[in-house]
Write a protein that holds these residues in place. Structure first.
Motif, short mmCIF file in Angstrom:
data_model
loop_
_atom_site.label_atom_id
_atom_site.label_comp_id
_atom_site.label_asym_id
_atom_site.label_seq_id
_atom_site.Cartn_x
_atom_site.Cartn_y
_atom_site.Cartn_z
N ASP A 10 40.78 -6.47 -43.18
CA ASP A 10 41.20 -5.83 -41.93
C ASP A 10 40.09 -5.04 -41.25
OD1 ASP A 10 43.59 -6.82 -41.50
OD2 ASP A 10 44.76 -5.05 -42.12
N HIS A 11 39.37 -4.23 -42.07
CA HIS A 11 38.38 -3.38 -41.40
C HIS A 11 37.27 -4.20 -40.75
CE1 HIS A 11 36.46 -3.73 -45.39
NE2 HIS A 11 35.33 -3.52 -44.73
N ASN A 14 38.78 -5.63 -37.60
CA ASN A 14 38.85 -4.56 -36.60
C ASN A 14 37.49 -4.30 -35.95
OD1 ASN A 14 41.55 -4.10 -36.82
ND2 ASN A 14 41.34 -2.51 -38.39
N GLN A 15 36.46 -4.35 -36.80
CA GLN A 15 35.12 -4.12 -36.23
C GLN A 15 34.75 -5.21 -35.25
OE1 GLN A 15 31.55 -3.55 -38.41
NE2 GLN A 15 32.27 -1.67 -39.39
N GLU A 75 47.00 0.49 -36.69
CA GLU A 75 47.01 -0.89 -37.20
C GLU A 75 46.73 -1.85 -36.05
OE1 GLU A 75 47.38 -1.93 -40.31
OE2 GLU A 75 47.57 0.15 -41.04
N ALA A 106 37.81 1.78 -36.14
CA ALA A 106 36.93 0.99 -37.01
C ALA A 106 35.47 1.37 -36.83
CB ALA A 106 37.11 -0.50 -36.72
N GLY A 129 35.95 4.86 -39.77
CA GLY A 129 35.66 3.46 -40.07
C GLY A 129 36.86 2.77 -40.69
N SER A 130 38.01 2.90 -40.08
CA SER A 130 39.28 2.31 -40.51
C SER A 130 39.88 2.94 -41.76
CB SER A 130 39.18 0.79 -40.77
OG SER A 130 38.81 0.12 -39.60
N GLU A 131 39.18 3.88 -42.36
CA GLU A 131 39.67 4.47 -43.60
C GLU A 131 40.36 5.80 -43.32
OE1 GLU A 131 37.40 5.72 -47.53
OE2 GLU A 131 36.54 3.93 -46.57
#
Ligand code: ADP
Ligand code: MG
Length: 616
Positions: A10-11, A14-15, A75, A106, A129-131
């Motif tokens: 996913d990440h 997303n990037q 999301e 992201a 960064g998506s985290e």
């Protein structure tokens, strides 16, 4: 061989998506502001640091999100705005892709605070960064505040690709304008590096335009209103005499969404047919309302392009409505006096003065016309105002006389033998014959035949090199004005001018005041006449906005080019023989005499051989 295809995490996805959605800080501004509007906010505050590179924050008083929604909003393909594909055809919201927040999160550090009105406590989420780094309950006012920090922190290549702060801020202000113009019923404010750049209260459309572009805009707006079965059109066009050299006051909105449509732009231009000077562009602020079913806004990822079902009809209606308004205005100017009393501040008066030079200055004024006067003037010191234009001819020459100029002329000297070789002999300059053709070209004899020089381009080159030199060595000479000159600018123009101020000072401008749309000038470069100042600055603003410089050098270069363009002898101006000769000599004292600052040929030569061939 084993299978090799796998789903991207996913990440990473997303990037990749972020590459499309987020090109620069201004993209973040657009997405966050649009989300705030979709959340029915009535006050939206934009806070930016370092042109968005360090921080973009949008604070709204909209309906907020529940804790679960807040988490879900990051999301990909998570949206509350459409439920099925059918909804795409009746869109009333700005967003619908559910991609923006996921993409932004992201590639940046994001902090979200949100609370719904019916709840006591809100939610705070930090994500990098998506985290997800933290999620907690927090005390926060109703609405949503999203802070986006360190954009592209994990994609150094993208970060390095960002332009100078001037450029990035320009993009942010453009987005801010677009959103604010589409929603006059919402109050907006913007802060950059701690200072307030815009404060736009909820208002009617005319006031919104004026609040953004400055009080002087008020008198130039002509209302456009038309309602037909297929569309409703409302807004303003600028009176033709106020048309600008830049296109930065052209706004088209369809169902409150800013769009770019070269086709409809053409419709408006054609309504202005015959009313505009060459090279000027009409201002317009127009809103079209159409049935969402008849448009497709989905054809462009950043959604500024749009496809209409029936473009031809739209074209005709837009053109006719604008023409109609302009006609009404020409026949009965009274119709335009729908003035807003609030806007009739004393500033209005000052503004009138400030905006007139661009119209009233006689650009064909020829200070060289009277030869006798001229001879007297040429002896005068360069500080004499009347001689300004004349002196400007000497810029290239003067540089040699000054102390720092000696370095400069040494460099030039390398090209001297070549250019001198062009003439019959070095001492022949006094005998050199020149002739002006159609007040446009200067013809001069040279060893091999003749040379034809474009007076405007040649003078631009001469001025350009002189200006660039002043800018780089920073030793320009100013001439003090007897009475300071007051000029008014809109907030966004002020932003640009602020960035250019230091360089302008290096060309010889002196500013005594530089606040709140008001600029007071106490000194100008010696080769600039007072009456030209407004024109130079207007041209400069327009050039910077069109061709945004991205480095310090290119900012100086652009300024030198722009000023050279404003100050150069125009086509149509007649020159005495002495002036012609000076121009030729100054040109050949330049480092690059053969092209104008915009890379166009300044002179051509024709040899006697060429003539011989013609006379066969
Ligand atoms: P989209 O706007 O296309 O739906 P986004 O990624 O921009 O996608 O936002 C995802 C969802 O998050 C939105 O559909 C909305 O429900 C919620 N959201 C985002 N910003 C806000 C906000 N400022 N106020 C309330 N809800 C928001
Ligand atoms: Mg959105």
């Amino acid at each position: 061989m084993s299978d090799i295809i796998q789903l991207l995490p996913d990440h990473v996805a997303n990037q990749i998506a972020a590459g499309e959605v987020v090109q620069r800080p201004a993209s973040v501004v657009k997405e966050l502001m649009e989300n705030a509007i979709d959340a029915a906010a009535t006050h939206i505050k934009l806070v930016v640091k370092d042109a968005g590179k360090t921080l973009v924050q949008v604070i709204d008083d909209g309906h907020g999100m529940s804790a679960t929604d807040a988490r879900l909003s990051f999301e990909r393909h998570a949206t509350s705005k459409i439920k099925s594909a059918d909804d795409l055809f009746s869109l009333n919201t700005k967003g619908f892709r559910g991609e923006a927040l996921a993409s932004i999160a992201a590639i940046a550090h994001v902090e979200l605070k949100t609370k719904r009105s019916q709840e006591e406590l809100g939610t705070q989420i930090e994500i990098e960064g998506s985290e997800i780094k933290a999620q907690e309950v927090t005390v926060t006012p109703k609405g949503t505040a999203i802070a986006v920090k360190h954009l592209f922190f994990n994609i150094p290549a993208r970060r390095n690709f960002l332009k100078s702060n001037t450029v990035e801020l320009r993009h942010i202000i453009d987005e801010f304008h677009r959103v604010a113009l589409a929603h006059p019923d919402i109050a907006f404010s913007m802060f950059h590096n701690g200072s307030e750049t815009f404060n736009l209260p909820k208002s009617n459309y005319r006031q919104r335009v004026v609040n953004i572009f400055g009080v002087k805009t008020n008198e130039k707006l002509v209302p456009v209103e038309e309602e037909t079965e297929v569309l409703k059109i409302s807004g303003f066009v600028g009176k033709p005499e106020f048309a600008k050299r830049s296109k930065n006051e052209q706004f088209f909105f369809v169902n409150n969404r800013f769009i770019k449509s070269p086709y409809l732009n053409h419709a408006i231009n054609s309504a202005f047919d015959g009313l505009l000077k060459d090279g000027s562009h009409p201002s317009y602020f127009l809103n079209l309302s159409v049935d969402p079913k008849t448009i497709d806004i989905n054809i462009h990822p950043t959604k500024t392009e749009i496809k209409f079902d029936d473009e031809h009809t739209l074209y005709a209606i837009v053109r006719a409505s604008v023409k109609h308004s302009l006609g009404q205005f020409n026949i009965a100017p009274v119709l335009d006096f729908e003035r807003d009393r609030n806007l009739d501040t004393p500033y209005d008066y000052q503004n009138k003065r400030a905006s007139t030079p661009s119209v009233e200055v006689d650009r064909n004024y020829n200070p060289f016309q009277e030869e006798q006067n001229f001879n007297k003037r040429s002896l005068a010191k360069p500080f004499k105002k009347e001689s300004a234009q004349w002196e400007s001819l000497y810029v290239g020459m003067e540089s040699k006389g000054t102390k720092t100029g000696s370095n400069f002329s040494q460099v030039e000297f390398e090209s001297q033998p070549e250019s001198q070789g062009l003439f019959n002999d070095a001492s022949a300059e006094s005998r050199q014959t020149t002739y002006q053709l159609h007040n446009k070209y200067i013809i001069s004899t040279i060893k091999s035949g003749m040379m034809i020089l474009d007076q405007n381009r040649a003078h631009q080159r001469v001025l350009y090199e002189g200006l660039l030199r002043s800018l780089t060595v920073r030793e320009a000479v100013s001439q003090q004005l007897l009475f300071p000159l007051q000029l008014q600018f809109s907030t966004s123009e002020m932003e640009v001018l602020q960035e250019l101020k230091e360089d302008l000072e290096h060309t010889g401008f002196l500013f005594s005041e530089f606040v709140k749309g008001n600029v007071e000038i106490t000194g100008v470069p010696i080769n600039v006449a007072e009456s030209e100042v407004a024109i130079i600055l207007e041209q400069l603003l327009s050039d910077v906005q069109q061709e945004v410089p991205d480095t310090n050098f290119s900012a100086m270069d652009l300024m030198a080019k722009s000023m050279a363009k404003s100050l150069a002898i125009k086509t149509g101006q007649s020159l005495t023989r002495m002036e012609q000769e000076h121009l030729v000599n100054s040109l050949f004292a330049c480092k690059e005499p053969s092209v104008s600052p915009t890379n166009r040929v300044t002179f051509i030569t024709m040899s006697v051989d060429d003539f011989d061939k013609k006379f066969i």
